[in-house]
Scaffold this active site. Structure first.
Site, mmCIF file in Angstrom:
data_model
loop_
_atom_site.group_PDB
_atom_site.id
_atom_site.type_symbol
_atom_site.label_atom_id
_atom_site.label_comp_id
_atom_site.label_asym_id
_atom_site.label_seq_id
_atom_site.Cartn_x
_atom_site.Cartn_y
_atom_site.Cartn_z
ATOM 1 C CG ASP A 125 -2.306 0.040 0.553
ATOM 2 O OD1 ASP A 125 -2.489 1.582 0.613
ATOM 3 O OD2 ASP A 125 -2.954 -0.294 0.964
ATOM 4 C CG ASP A 171 -4.247 5.209 1.380
ATOM 5 O OD1 ASP A 171 -4.835 4.531 0.942
ATOM 6 O OD2 ASP A 171 -4.083 6.822 1.087
ATOM 7 C CD GLU A 199 -8.584 4.804 -2.109
ATOM 8 O OE1 GLU A 199 -9.671 4.193 -1.141
ATOM 9 O OE2 GLU A 199 -7.501 5.250 -1.291
ATOM 10 C CG HIS A 217 -8.768 -1.224 3.904
ATOM 11 N ND1 HIS A 217 -8.758 -1.447 2.803
ATOM 12 C CD2 HIS A 217 -7.948 0.081 4.652
ATOM 13 C CE1 HIS A 217 -8.285 -0.335 2.670
ATOM 14 N NE2 HIS A 217 -8.079 0.942 3.795
ATOM 15 C CG ASP A 218 -10.930 1.814 3.799
ATOM 16 O OD1 ASP A 218 -11.062 1.869 4.824
ATOM 17 O OD2 ASP A 218 -10.680 2.222 2.548
HETATM 18 C C1 GLC Z 1 -7.740 5.655 2.045
HETATM 19 C C2 GLC Z 1 -7.904 3.701 2.660
HETATM 20 C C3 GLC Z 1 -8.607 4.882 4.215
HETATM 21 C C4 GLC Z 1 -7.430 5.157 5.061
HETATM 22 C C5 GLC Z 1 -7.835 6.285 4.040
HETATM 23 C C6 GLC Z 1 -6.605 7.767 4.365
HETATM 24 O O1 GLC Z 1 -8.914 5.672 1.728
HETATM 25 O O2 GLC Z 1 -8.051 2.757 2.474
HETATM 26 O O3 GLC Z 1 -8.369 2.913 4.846
HETATM 27 O O4 GLC Z 1 -8.694 5.155 6.227
HETATM 28 O O5 GLC Z 1 -7.239 6.447 2.575
HETATM 29 O O6 GLC Z 1 -5.837 6.779 4.287
#
Ligand code: GLC
Ligand code: CA
Length: 590
Positions: A101, A207, A266, A343-344
């Protein structure tokens, strides 16, 4: 034909591991890297080609690793640098790849860069983060604007030493880096990216990769939450003006040295054209993106993170959300991804199908069949392969660990006090879309009380174990031919066997407005709508507990048809779809 061999990251299936909840090797109640290594054969057996490891870097864990204090050190409870080297080696030894990540929109406030930056307005790293003066109104100090942080509250935090605010799009312990400064970008490339590519990892899940560039005039956001001080400001910090410049620079100065690596971004809040501008093969800024259309269903981005406003979507919306990526791949030179969990997010069977005991396993297999037949790089999240589902709404806020859910709960409490019905509503929302749903320990066995997550039953997991681990666990499912896990193994084989249709083929949606079923056709890439093209697949999924007809498109009706897979078994498959059944039919040319 070498030029036609698709990249490994297109045809591979990726399994996401969120280390804290995956497998604990030493009874401290926290999953770890040795735990991951001990299950590599299991992952390989499942049919996985790529592992994505969520952050394992050193971190105060305010956002469970997405707040990094050192890009080149491992969070001690997860293991050591030697463990990481071993993981890279062991993963490769099994013919799989490993991606990490890459969290570079922000760091932890404990990172040495921030510690230095906050000291004064003149230190060498003074501009490495985004600092602004207060706005004074009637002699009172206010943040520079009304932006709301994604986890609630103001997106600005005051620092006495500097007499200034810094920007944090997420928690206040996650200050945003100042990408406008070349020196910062070069440090990120070297410390966070090259360090790990040099150690042998095969790429990154990037991310929040469309947040680096902000509107640096920092205008106030439109007021949409009438009773609140801080307002959602997505349009001012998503897909900002310098995004392309920086992604291209990163590719040129850094990534291009490493060959065919995977950079999967992402990418929240991005429409088709925006996604295309990042992933078009000609531009090659990112390999592909994880867009949010599916996982945002039933949530409202501008509600300010209020989980209790989540709702159940309609099936046609689900189809359209998937079709966005499918159509992008079909009509352009771009590549995409398929996923229902990470995971979110709440668990997919709870959100998109059903977790009622009678149909839970059927629903889990039907969803597996459905997404295994879709085009793009497929992502599976730990526990999805056994049909783990959301926790009960009767759990209390004390069971929760996620800052986002806890803040959402406190927000309701702040407004409505101890009113039990409001609090219950808040918990129902959290039990639907809260992130802890995905962060409960993986259920490796039916052993009480920790479901095999810890070696000894006496250890205390850092987060509560799902109540239903006796009925949903790996050991049981490995021993049962008709289990979701066995079905996933089978579907991933079918997916590579029919690679040209399932992974690389063209998608055609057949029944957009149908509320019970989702029917689509897969054909060879470039075949064109409606054309007869040799082999084609018809995928029919029953998203209801009623029997439903199999709706074969007219042009296929007189062709030779074979039932390739039924998620409930081919032998007993009759004329109609059974409740929550999915099927794949193969059509040959006459
Ligand atoms: C992304 C991650 C999440 C995190 C956010 C801030 O959305 O998937 O888990 O809280 O970034 O880093
Ligand atoms: Ca451990």
């Amino acid at each position: 034909m070498a030029e036609n061999t698709p990249s490994w990251w297109k045809t591979g299936t990726c399994y996401q591991i969120w280390p804290a909840s995956y497998k604990d090797s030493n009874d401290d109640g926290i999953g770890d890297i040795p735990g991951v290594i001990s299950t590599l054969d299991y992952i390989k057996e499942l049919g996985i080609d790529i592992i994505w490891l969520s952050p394992m870097y050193d971190s105060p864990q305010k956002d469970y690793g997405y707040d990094i204090s050192d890009y080149q050190a491992i969070y001690p409870p997860f293991g050591t640098m030697d463990d990481m080297d071993e993981l890279i080696k062991q993963t490769h030894a099994r013919g799989m790849r490993l991606i990490l990540d890459l969290v570079i929109n922000h760091t932890s406030d404990q990172h040495k860069w921030f510690q230095e930056s906050k000291q004064s307005r003149t230190n060498p790293k003074a501009e490495w983060y985004i600092w602004r003066d207060a706005r004074m109104v009637n002699g009172e100090r206010h943040p520079p604007n009304n932006w709301r942080a994604i986890f609630g509250g103001s997106a600005w935090e005051w620092v006495e030493e500097r007499q200034q605010y810094y920007l944090h799009i997420f928690a206040k312990e996650q200050p945003d880096l100042n990408w406008e400064l070349e020196e910062v970008r070069l440090a990120i490339y070297k410390e966070a990216i090259e360090f790990w590519l040099d150690r042998g990892v095969d790429g990154f899940r990037v991310d929040t990769c469309n947040l680096y560039s902000k509107d640096v005039s920092f205008p106030n956001a439109d007021v949409v939450l009438l009773e609140e001080q801080y307002q959602p400001a997505f349009k001012h910090f998503e897909n900002g003006p310098r995004m392309h410049e920086w992604l291209q620079e990163k590719r040129r100065l850094c990534l291009s040295k490493y060959g065919d690596i995977l950079m999967v971004g992402e990418c929240p809040g991005s429409d088709r054209e925006t996604v295309l501008s990042y992933v078009s093969a000609a531009r090659n800024e990112l390999s592909c993106v994880l867009d949010f259309d599916v996982v945002d269903l039933g949530t409202n981005r501008t509600s300010g993170g209020k989980k209790h406003h989540s709702y159940r979507h309609q099936l046609p919306e689900f189809k359209l959300a998937l079709a966005k990526t499918q159509d992008l791949i079909r009509t352009t030179d771009a590549w995409g991804t398929v996923f229902l969990e990470n995971h979110d997010q709440g668990r997919s069977i709870s959100r998109f199908a059903t977790d009622t005991p009678q149909y839970r396993e059927a629903a889990s297999k039907m969803l597996a069949l459905c997404i295994c037949a879709l085009t793009g790089t497929l992502f599976v999240y730990q526990g999805q392969e056994i049909g783990m589902y959301n926790h009960s709404a009767d759990w209390t806020i004390d069971d929760m660990r996620d800052i986002d859910s806890i803040n959402a709960y406190n927000d309701v409490k702040h407004r409505y006090g101890d009113d039990p019905v409001w609090n219950k509503k808040a918990m129902r929302g959290i039990a639907t879309v809260g992130r802890d749903n995905a962060r409960l320990p993986v259920q490796w066995s039916g052993e009480a009380p920790n479901a095999g997550f810890t070696p000894s039953p006496d250890a205390k997991p850092w987060i509560r174990v799902h109540d239903d681990y006796k009925n949903v666990n790996v050991a049981d499912q490995l021993g049962r031919k008709d289990s979701p896990l066995r079905f996933w193994q089978r579907m991933l084989k079918v997916r590579s066997q029919y690679r040209d249709l399932m992974i690389l083929g063209d998608f055609e949606l057949h029944d957009l407005y149908e509320q019970d079923t989702f029917t689509f056709i897969k054909k060879p890439k470039g075949a064109g709508a409606g054309a007869a093209t040799g082999q084609e697949l018809l995928v029919v999924c029953n998203f209801s507990e009623r029997e439903n007809p199999v709706d074969v498109p007219a042009r296929l009706r007189d062709r030779k048809k074979e039932l390739l897979v039924s998620s409930l078994g081919e032998e007993a498959a009759g004329k109609y779809l059974r409740p929550w059944e999915g099927r794949v039919y193969l059509f040959e040319e006459k």
